[in-house]
Design a protein around this motif. Structure first.
Motif, PDB file in Angstrom:
ATOM      1  N   GLU A 139      -0.768   9.470   8.955  1.00  0.00           N
ATOM      2  CA  GLU A 139      -0.366   8.273   8.230  1.00  0.00           C
ATOM      3  C   GLU A 139      -0.265   7.066   9.158  1.00  0.00           C
ATOM      4  N   VAL A 140       0.192   7.286  10.384  1.00  0.00           N
ATOM      5  CA  VAL A 140       0.249   6.204  11.364  1.00  0.00           C
ATOM      6  C   VAL A 140      -1.170   5.777  11.739  1.00  0.00           C
ATOM      7  N   LEU A 141      -2.060   6.739  11.905  1.00  0.00           N
ATOM      8  CA  LEU A 141      -3.455   6.446  12.218  1.00  0.00           C
ATOM      9  C   LEU A 141      -4.122   5.691  11.070  1.00  0.00           C
ATOM     10  N   THR A 142      -3.799   6.066   9.852  1.00  0.00           N
ATOM     11  CA  THR A 142      -4.320   5.354   8.686  1.00  0.00           C
ATOM     12  C   THR A 142      -3.835   3.907   8.684  1.00  0.00           C
ATOM     13  N   GLY A 143      -2.581   3.687   9.040  1.00  0.00           N
ATOM     14  CA  GLY A 143      -2.051   2.327   9.128  1.00  0.00           C
ATOM     15  C   GLY A 143      -2.766   1.503  10.183  1.00  0.00           C
ATOM     16  N   ALA A 144      -3.057   2.115  11.325  1.00  0.00           N
ATOM     17  CA  ALA A 144      -3.776   1.401  12.385  1.00  0.00           C
ATOM     18  C   ALA A 144      -5.195   1.048  11.933  1.00  0.00           C
ATOM     19  N   LEU A 145      -5.843   1.976  11.233  1.00  0.00           N
ATOM     20  CA  LEU A 145      -7.179   1.701  10.698  1.00  0.00           C
ATOM     21  C   LEU A 145      -7.116   0.576   9.672  1.00  0.00           C
ATOM     22  N   TYR A 146      -6.085   0.591   8.845  1.00  0.00           N
ATOM     23  CA  TYR A 146      -5.947  -0.464   7.838  1.00  0.00           C
ATOM     24  C   TYR A 146      -5.743  -1.832   8.490  1.00  0.00           C
ATOM     25  N   ILE A 147      -5.016  -1.883   9.584  1.00  0.00           N
ATOM     26  CA  ILE A 147      -4.830  -3.152  10.294  1.00  0.00           C
ATOM     27  C   ILE A 147      -6.169  -3.660  10.835  1.00  0.00           C
ATOM     28  N   MET A 175       0.829  -1.191   0.000  1.00  0.00           N
ATOM     29  CA  MET A 175       0.000   0.000   0.000  1.00  0.00           C
ATOM     30  C   MET A 175       0.873   1.255   0.000  1.00  0.00           C
ATOM     31  N   VAL A 176       1.958   1.235   0.755  1.00  0.00           N
ATOM     32  CA  VAL A 176       2.833   2.406   0.790  1.00  0.00           C
ATOM     33  C   VAL A 176       3.431   2.651  -0.590  1.00  0.00           C
ATOM     34  N   TYR A 177       3.867   1.576  -1.266  1.00  0.00           N
ATOM     35  CA  TYR A 177       4.422   1.714  -2.611  1.00  0.00           C
ATOM     36  C   TYR A 177       3.389   2.329  -3.547  1.00  0.00           C
ATOM     37  N   HIS A 178       2.156   1.831  -3.462  1.00  0.00           N
ATOM     38  CA  HIS A 178       1.127   2.325  -4.367  1.00  0.00           C
ATOM     39  C   HIS A 178       0.756   3.770  -4.066  1.00  0.00           C
ATOM     40  N   ARG A 179       0.789   4.175  -2.825  1.00  0.00           N
ATOM     41  CA  ARG A 179       0.500   5.574  -2.502  1.00  0.00           C
ATOM     42  C   ARG A 179       1.609   6.489  -2.995  1.00  0.00           C
ATOM     43  N   THR A 180       2.816   5.989  -3.059  1.00  0.00           N
ATOM     44  CA  THR A 180       3.956   6.817  -3.428  1.00  0.00           C
ATOM     45  C   THR A 180       4.146   6.915  -4.933  1.00  0.00           C
ATOM     46  N   SER A 202       0.058  -7.723   9.577  1.00  0.00           N
ATOM     47  CA  SER A 202      -0.320  -6.511  10.313  1.00  0.00           C
ATOM     48  C   SER A 202       0.891  -5.844  10.951  1.00  0.00           C
ATOM     49  N   LEU A 203       1.791  -6.649  11.518  1.00  0.00           N
ATOM     50  CA  LEU A 203       3.012  -6.082  12.098  1.00  0.00           C
ATOM     51  C   LEU A 203       3.880  -5.425  11.031  1.00  0.00           C
ATOM     52  N   TYR A 204       3.956  -6.059   9.865  1.00  0.00           N
ATOM     53  CA  TYR A 204       4.713  -5.485   8.747  1.00  0.00           C
ATOM     54  C   TYR A 204       4.102  -4.157   8.304  1.00  0.00           C
ATOM     55  N   ALA A 205       2.776  -4.116   8.164  1.00  0.00           N
ATOM     56  CA  ALA A 205       2.110  -2.880   7.749  1.00  0.00           C
ATOM     57  C   ALA A 205       2.281  -1.789   8.798  1.00  0.00           C
ATOM     58  N   MET A 206       2.184  -2.152  10.071  1.00  0.00           N
ATOM     59  CA  MET A 206       2.350  -1.153  11.125  1.00  0.00           C
ATOM     60  C   MET A 206       3.789  -0.657  11.180  1.00  0.00           C
ATOM     61  N   ASN A 207       4.745  -1.525  10.935  1.00  0.00           N
ATOM     62  CA  ASN A 207       6.138  -1.113  10.899  1.00  0.00           C
ATOM     63  C   ASN A 207       6.374  -0.102   9.769  1.00  0.00           C
ATOM     64  N   LEU A 208       5.783  -0.375   8.601  1.00  0.00           N
ATOM     65  CA  LEU A 208       5.914   0.578   7.495  1.00  0.00           C
ATOM     66  C   LEU A 208       5.289   1.923   7.839  1.00  0.00           C
ATOM     67  N   VAL A 247      -4.333 -18.792   9.408  1.00  0.00           N
ATOM     68  CA  VAL A 247      -4.747 -17.415   9.149  1.00  0.00           C
ATOM     69  C   VAL A 247      -4.242 -16.463  10.221  1.00  0.00           C
ATOM     70  N   ILE A 248      -4.341 -16.849  11.467  1.00  0.00           N
ATOM     71  CA  ILE A 248      -3.973 -15.949  12.561  1.00  0.00           C
ATOM     72  C   ILE A 248      -2.499 -15.551  12.508  1.00  0.00           C
ATOM     73  N   PRO A 249      -1.550 -16.489  12.428  1.00  0.00           N
ATOM     74  CA  PRO A 249      -0.149 -16.044  12.380  1.00  0.00           C
ATOM     75  C   PRO A 249       0.206 -15.283  11.102  1.00  0.00           C
ATOM     76  N   VAL A 250      -0.373 -15.669   9.967  1.00  0.00           N
ATOM     77  CA  VAL A 250      -0.059 -14.969   8.717  1.00  0.00           C
ATOM     78  C   VAL A 250      -0.575 -13.541   8.763  1.00  0.00           C
ATOM     79  N   PHE A 251      -1.805 -13.338   9.203  1.00  0.00           N
ATOM     80  CA  PHE A 251      -2.346 -11.990   9.256  1.00  0.00           C
ATOM     81  C   PHE A 251      -1.737 -11.163  10.382  1.00  0.00           C
ATOM     82  N   ALA A 252      -1.315 -11.809  11.449  1.00  0.00           N
ATOM     83  CA  ALA A 252      -0.601 -11.073  12.507  1.00  0.00           C
ATOM     84  C   ALA A 252       0.735 -10.566  11.975  1.00  0.00           C
ATOM     85  N   ALA A 253       1.445 -11.411  11.240  1.00  0.00           N
ATOM     86  CA  ALA A 253       2.724 -10.990  10.655  1.00  0.00           C
ATOM     87  C   ALA A 253       2.513  -9.884   9.634  1.00  0.00           C
TER      88      ALA A 253
END
Length: 124
Positions: free
Chosen positions: A63-71, A1-6, A48-54, A40-46
């Motif tokens: 942008e951080v709030l948008t990431g939290a909403l996306y998670i 998502m970050v790549y596509h926004r940029t 989500s952590l990757y998206a939040m890290n970005l 599903v749980i470990p894959v989506f947790a990973a």
């Protein structure tokens, strides 16, 4: 998502990717639920952590709030896929039919993203 926004500059392409990247994620979640609901749980947790890290590497709070909403949206997609998977398994009856539906959703989403690039891409 970050790549596509940029790197994508048109609003239509953003909308295309917003719809079809998330439907792709829904298809992947359905496929994971078919293979093993416990995957599903470990894959989506990973994911989500990757998206939040970005998003946490961004400088603006919005942008951080948008990431939290996306998670949260990703979590809703995973839960929705679980219940949709239960319904489809009772309707279709066979696992291989369900896998074909899942792969069809994934490939259909991917093709619509490619079509969006063909129609709406602007290079700068």
């Amino acid at each position: 998502m970050v790549y596509h926004r940029t790197f994508h500059h048109t609003f239509a392409l953003h909308i295309n990717h917003l719809i079809f990247l998330n439907s792709y994620l829904f298809g992947v979640s359905l496929l994971l639920n078919t293979i093993s609901p416990y995957a599903v749980i470990p894959v989506f947790a990973a994911y989500s952590l990757y998206a939040m890290n970005l998003m946490s590497s961004r400088s603006h709070f919005q942008e951080v709030l948008t990431g939290a909403l996306y998670i949260c949206i990703v979590g809703c997609i995973a839960v929705g896929a679980y219940f949709c998977n239960e319904h489809l398994m009772t309707e279709l009856g066979k696992t291989w039919k369900k896998i074909m539906v899942d792969v069809g959703i994934i490939l259909g989403s991917f093709m619509m993203q490619i079509l969006g690039h063909c129609l709406f891409e602007e290079f700068h």
